[in-house]
Design a protein around this motif. Sequence first.
Motif, PDB file in Angstrom:
ATOM      1  N   GLU A   1       0.838  -1.170   0.000  1.00  0.00           N
ATOM      2  CA  GLU A   1       0.000   0.000   0.000  1.00  0.00           C
ATOM      3  C   GLU A   1       0.883   1.233   0.000  1.00  0.00           C
ATOM      4  O   GLU A   1       1.808   1.344   0.773  1.00  0.00           O
ATOM      5  N   ALA A   4       1.671   3.473   3.260  1.00  0.00           N
ATOM      6  CA  ALA A   4       2.357   2.874   4.398  1.00  0.00           C
ATOM      7  C   ALA A   4       3.741   3.479   4.609  1.00  0.00           C
ATOM      8  O   ALA A   4       4.270   3.430   5.705  1.00  0.00           O
ATOM      9  N   GLN A  12       0.137   2.292  11.189  1.00  0.00           N
ATOM     10  CA  GLN A  12      -0.136   1.168  10.293  1.00  0.00           C
ATOM     11  C   GLN A  12      -0.937   0.093  11.010  1.00  0.00           C
ATOM     12  O   GLN A  12      -1.852  -0.496  10.432  1.00  0.00           O
ATOM     13  N   LYS A  13      -0.627  -0.144  12.280  1.00  0.00           N
ATOM     14  CA  LYS A  13      -1.370  -1.117  13.070  1.00  0.00           C
ATOM     15  C   LYS A  13      -2.832  -0.681  13.211  1.00  0.00           C
ATOM     16  O   LYS A  13      -3.748  -1.491  13.099  1.00  0.00           O
ATOM     17  N   TRP A  14      -3.060   0.617  13.443  1.00  0.00           N
ATOM     18  CA  TRP A  14      -4.420   1.136  13.570  1.00  0.00           C
ATOM     19  C   TRP A  14      -5.184   0.981  12.252  1.00  0.00           C
ATOM     20  O   TRP A  14      -6.343   0.577  12.243  1.00  0.00           O
ATOM     21  N   VAL A  15      -4.531   1.292  11.123  1.00  0.00           N
ATOM     22  CA  VAL A  15      -5.175   1.152   9.813  1.00  0.00           C
ATOM     23  C   VAL A  15      -5.549  -0.302   9.566  1.00  0.00           C
ATOM     24  O   VAL A  15      -6.657  -0.610   9.113  1.00  0.00           O
ATOM     25  N   ASN A  16      -4.663  -1.218   9.875  1.00  0.00           N
ATOM     26  CA  ASN A  16      -4.941  -2.643   9.663  1.00  0.00           C
ATOM     27  C   ASN A  16      -6.089  -3.121  10.536  1.00  0.00           C
ATOM     28  O   ASN A  16      -6.955  -3.873  10.084  1.00  0.00           O
ATOM     29  N   SER A  17      -6.121  -2.696  11.797  1.00  0.00           N
ATOM     30  CA  SER A  17      -7.210  -3.128  12.680  1.00  0.00           C
ATOM     31  C   SER A  17      -8.544  -2.513  12.256  1.00  0.00           C
ATOM     32  O   SER A  17      -9.584  -3.161  12.342  1.00  0.00           O
ATOM     33  N   THR A  18      -8.537  -1.281  11.764  1.00  0.00           N
ATOM     34  CA  THR A  18      -9.763  -0.649  11.279  1.00  0.00           C
ATOM     35  C   THR A  18     -10.281  -1.373  10.047  1.00  0.00           C
ATOM     36  O   THR A  18     -11.492  -1.611   9.924  1.00  0.00           O
ATOM     37  N   LYS A  19      -9.398  -1.746   9.139  1.00  0.00           N
ATOM     38  CA  LYS A  19      -9.812  -2.496   7.949  1.00  0.00           C
ATOM     39  C   LYS A  19     -10.392  -3.849   8.337  1.00  0.00           C
ATOM     40  O   LYS A  19     -11.399  -4.291   7.779  1.00  0.00           O
ATOM     41  N   ALA A  20      -9.772  -4.522   9.291  1.00  0.00           N
ATOM     42  CA  ALA A  20     -10.273  -5.829   9.730  1.00  0.00           C
ATOM     43  C   ALA A  20     -11.643  -5.687  10.387  1.00  0.00           C
ATOM     44  O   ALA A  20     -12.537  -6.508  10.161  1.00  0.00           O
TER      45      ALA A  20
END
Length: 110
Positions: A1, A4, A12-20
């Motif tokens: 992405e 990133a 990045q961890k927050w973006v990944n958890s929001t997407k999940a």
Amino acid sequence: EGGAVFMTASQQKWVNSTKAFNARKQFFALCNLDKLPSTRRSVYVLTSSACFENFIMSCIVLNCVVMGMVMFPLPSKEYESALEISNIAFAGVFNIEAFLKIYTTRLKYF
């Protein structure tokens, strides 16, 4: 992405958890459905279906359109009656939805 590169590890961890989280179909799923009475389980399946959710979203959009049709002064008594009847109908639909969802999910709805 591509974005990133400009993010810290915590971003990045927050973006990944929001997407999940947003990828989930049901946010308030019930556990142990097999232990529920058959009526409550059937109503839960109905209220969590995509068809039911689409119907409710359509009612919300139509209700917004109807609320936007209010003008002063009103053109006629028939126009006013039609707006009142549609308002009562939408209120009925939304109250039935609330009752069914509270019936099935109880305190997990809140």
